[in-house]
Design a protein around this motif. Structure first.
Motif, PDB file in Angstrom:
ATOM      1  N   SER A  75       0.848  -1.195   0.000  1.00  0.00           N
ATOM      2  CA  SER A  75       0.000   0.000   0.000  1.00  0.00           C
ATOM      3  C   SER A  75       0.877   1.236   0.000  1.00  0.00           C
ATOM      4  O   SER A  75       1.979   1.220   0.544  1.00  0.00           O
ATOM      5  N   ASP A  76       0.358   2.299  -0.594  1.00  0.00           N
ATOM      6  CA  ASP A  76       0.990   3.608  -0.488  1.00  0.00           C
ATOM      7  C   ASP A  76       0.371   4.326   0.703  1.00  0.00           C
ATOM      8  O   ASP A  76      -0.858   4.429   0.802  1.00  0.00           O
ATOM      9  N   ILE A  77       1.218   4.809   1.596  1.00  0.00           N
ATOM     10  CA  ILE A  77       0.742   5.576   2.744  1.00  0.00           C
ATOM     11  C   ILE A  77       0.970   7.051   2.445  1.00  0.00           C
ATOM     12  O   ILE A  77       2.073   7.456   2.095  1.00  0.00           O
ATOM     13  N   LYS A  78      -0.085   7.816   2.580  1.00  0.00           N
ATOM     14  CA  LYS A  78       0.025   9.254   2.327  1.00  0.00           C
ATOM     15  C   LYS A  78       0.753   9.921   3.487  1.00  0.00           C
ATOM     16  O   LYS A  78       0.504   9.597   4.655  1.00  0.00           O
ATOM     17  N   PRO A  79       1.637  10.858   3.180  1.00  0.00           N
ATOM     18  CA  PRO A  79       2.335  11.589   4.257  1.00  0.00           C
ATOM     19  C   PRO A  79       1.332  12.290   5.180  1.00  0.00           C
ATOM     20  O   PRO A  79       0.249  12.680   4.767  1.00  0.00           O
ATOM     21  N   ASN A  80       1.719  12.406   6.433  1.00  0.00           N
ATOM     22  CA  ASN A  80       0.937  13.097   7.462  1.00  0.00           C
ATOM     23  C   ASN A  80      -0.373  12.403   7.811  1.00  0.00           C
ATOM     24  O   ASN A  80      -1.286  13.039   8.330  1.00  0.00           O
ATOM     25  N   MET A  81      -0.482  11.100   7.524  1.00  0.00           N
ATOM     26  CA  MET A  81      -1.677  10.335   7.879  1.00  0.00           C
ATOM     27  C   MET A  81      -1.394   9.323   8.986  1.00  0.00           C
ATOM     28  O   MET A  81      -2.244   8.537   9.341  1.00  0.00           O
ATOM     29  N   GLY A  82      -0.175   9.348   9.538  1.00  0.00           N
ATOM     30  CA  GLY A  82       0.214   8.324  10.502  1.00  0.00           C
ATOM     31  C   GLY A  82       0.621   7.077   9.739  1.00  0.00           C
ATOM     32  O   GLY A  82       0.844   7.118   8.529  1.00  0.00           O
ATOM     33  N   ALA A  83       0.758   5.971  10.439  1.00  0.00           N
ATOM     34  CA  ALA A  83       1.060   4.653   9.870  1.00  0.00           C
ATOM     35  C   ALA A  83       2.498   4.507   9.389  1.00  0.00           C
ATOM     36  O   ALA A  83       2.848   3.490   8.802  1.00  0.00           O
ATOM     37  N   GLU A  84       3.360   5.502   9.630  1.00  0.00           N
ATOM     38  CA  GLU A  84       4.750   5.364   9.233  1.00  0.00           C
ATOM     39  C   GLU A  84       5.471   4.446  10.224  1.00  0.00           C
ATOM     40  O   GLU A  84       5.025   4.264  11.347  1.00  0.00           O
ATOM     41  N   LEU A  85       6.586   3.871   9.771  1.00  0.00           N
ATOM     42  CA  LEU A  85       7.408   3.047  10.652  1.00  0.00           C
ATOM     43  C   LEU A  85       8.522   3.923  11.208  1.00  0.00           C
ATOM     44  O   LEU A  85       9.167   4.653  10.460  1.00  0.00           O
ATOM     45  N   MET A  86       8.724   3.862  12.518  1.00  0.00           N
ATOM     46  CA  MET A  86       9.762   4.648  13.175  1.00  0.00           C
ATOM     47  C   MET A  86      10.727   3.714  13.882  1.00  0.00           C
ATOM     48  O   MET A  86      10.311   2.700  14.441  1.00  0.00           O
TER      49      MET A  86
ATOM     50  N   THR B 217      16.134   7.225  14.665  1.00  0.00           N
ATOM     51  CA  THR B 217      17.076   6.991  13.564  1.00  0.00           C
ATOM     52  C   THR B 217      16.387   6.905  12.209  1.00  0.00           C
ATOM     53  O   THR B 217      17.046   7.054  11.184  1.00  0.00           O
ATOM     54  N   GLU B 218      15.087   6.654  12.184  1.00  0.00           N
ATOM     55  CA  GLU B 218      14.382   6.538  10.903  1.00  0.00           C
ATOM     56  C   GLU B 218      12.898   6.784  11.112  1.00  0.00           C
ATOM     57  O   GLU B 218      12.309   6.322  12.079  1.00  0.00           O
ATOM     58  N   ILE B 219      12.308   7.514  10.183  1.00  0.00           N
ATOM     59  CA  ILE B 219      10.852   7.629  10.061  1.00  0.00           C
ATOM     60  C   ILE B 219      10.571   7.387   8.589  1.00  0.00           C
ATOM     61  O   ILE B 219      11.032   8.141   7.731  1.00  0.00           O
ATOM     62  N   HIS B 220       9.861   6.310   8.314  1.00  0.00           N
ATOM     63  CA  HIS B 220       9.630   5.949   6.912  1.00  0.00           C
ATOM     64  C   HIS B 220       8.142   5.836   6.634  1.00  0.00           C
ATOM     65  O   HIS B 220       7.440   5.067   7.282  1.00  0.00           O
ATOM     66  N   CYS B 221       7.677   6.585   5.657  1.00  0.00           N
ATOM     67  CA  CYS B 221       6.290   6.521   5.194  1.00  0.00           C
ATOM     68  C   CYS B 221       6.259   5.520   4.024  1.00  0.00           C
ATOM     69  O   CYS B 221       6.771   5.818   2.941  1.00  0.00           O
ATOM     70  N   PRO B 222       5.709   4.322   4.258  1.00  0.00           N
ATOM     71  CA  PRO B 222       5.796   3.259   3.251  1.00  0.00           C
ATOM     72  C   PRO B 222       5.099   3.587   1.936  1.00  0.00           C
ATOM     73  O   PRO B 222       4.049   4.226   1.898  1.00  0.00           O
ATOM     74  N   LYS B 223       5.716   3.105   0.885  1.00  0.00           N
ATOM     75  CA  LYS B 223       5.155   3.137  -0.467  1.00  0.00           C
ATOM     76  C   LYS B 223       4.977   1.690  -0.924  1.00  0.00           C
ATOM     77  O   LYS B 223       5.657   0.787  -0.451  1.00  0.00           O
TER      78      LYS B 223
END
Length: 185
Positions: A113-124, A134-140
């Motif tokens: 899935s593509d996760i839209k920025p600023n919607m939460g659900a990123e991996l930190m 060390t990392e904040i990644h918004c998955p594509k």
């Protein structure tokens, strides 16, 4: 494939995008109906595929691909401890944690899935002792994140701002002793 092992050791993870790694999962993922199991009732945005038994063979084949492309240059010992597929996340995953207790020292997360920025659900990712992020990644879609489950690292999922959001994730747990930091837990 050129993997960023320096990032893995400095940040606790490395990220790359590779659609070819989804060749065995594309068909079952595209046909899945997602259901909420009663056991996960409190997790309003966690769903499992209705056809989850049809994932067994494709997941095993994908685990082999991950091992071959990511770990075979490091070790010839393949130990896959678990694999799961879900849509959304469980609430516990939104808190800082480490999954070392599940038996693996390395995980591979694959996103469909593509996760839209600023919607939460990123991996930190962060260091456990200092809490240094060390990392904040918004998955594509087709992103693959290889990350350490050694206890010096923690990870979490950002809280969803839209609980109907699709976040299809496939998770594999590997034991790769050569990637251990050598701590005796």
């Amino acid at each position: 494939m050129n993997l960023d092992w320096e990032s893995f050791y400095k940040k606790g993870c490395m990220v790359f995008n590779d659609q070819s790694m989804f060749e065995h999962l594309e068909k079952p993922l595209s046909k899945s109906r997602w259901i909420r199991l009663p056991i996960y009732e409190k997790n309003i945005n966690y769903r499992t595929p209705l056809n989850r038994l049809s994932y067994r063979k494709p997941m095993k084949k994908t685990a082999d691909m991950i091992f071959d492309k990511c770990f075979s240059a490091i070790t010839n010992r393949k130990e896959v401890n678990y694999f799961h597929v879900w849509n959304g996340t469980v609430l516990d995953s939104c808190e800082w944690h480490n999954d070392y207790g599940e038996g693996s020292n390395v995980s591979a997360l694959m996103y469909y899935s593509d996760i839209k920025p600023n919607m939460g659900a990123e991996l930190m990712m962060r260091r456990t002792e200092s809490h240094e992020m060390t990392e904040i990644h918004c998955p594509k879609k087709y992103d693959i994140i290889i990350f350490s489950q050694e206890k010096i690292w923690q990870h979490r999922v950002g809280h969803f701002l839209d609980h109907s959001m699709e976040r299809i994730t496939i998770n594999f747990g590997f034991t790769i002793p050569e990637l251990s930091y050598g701590f005796d837990y």
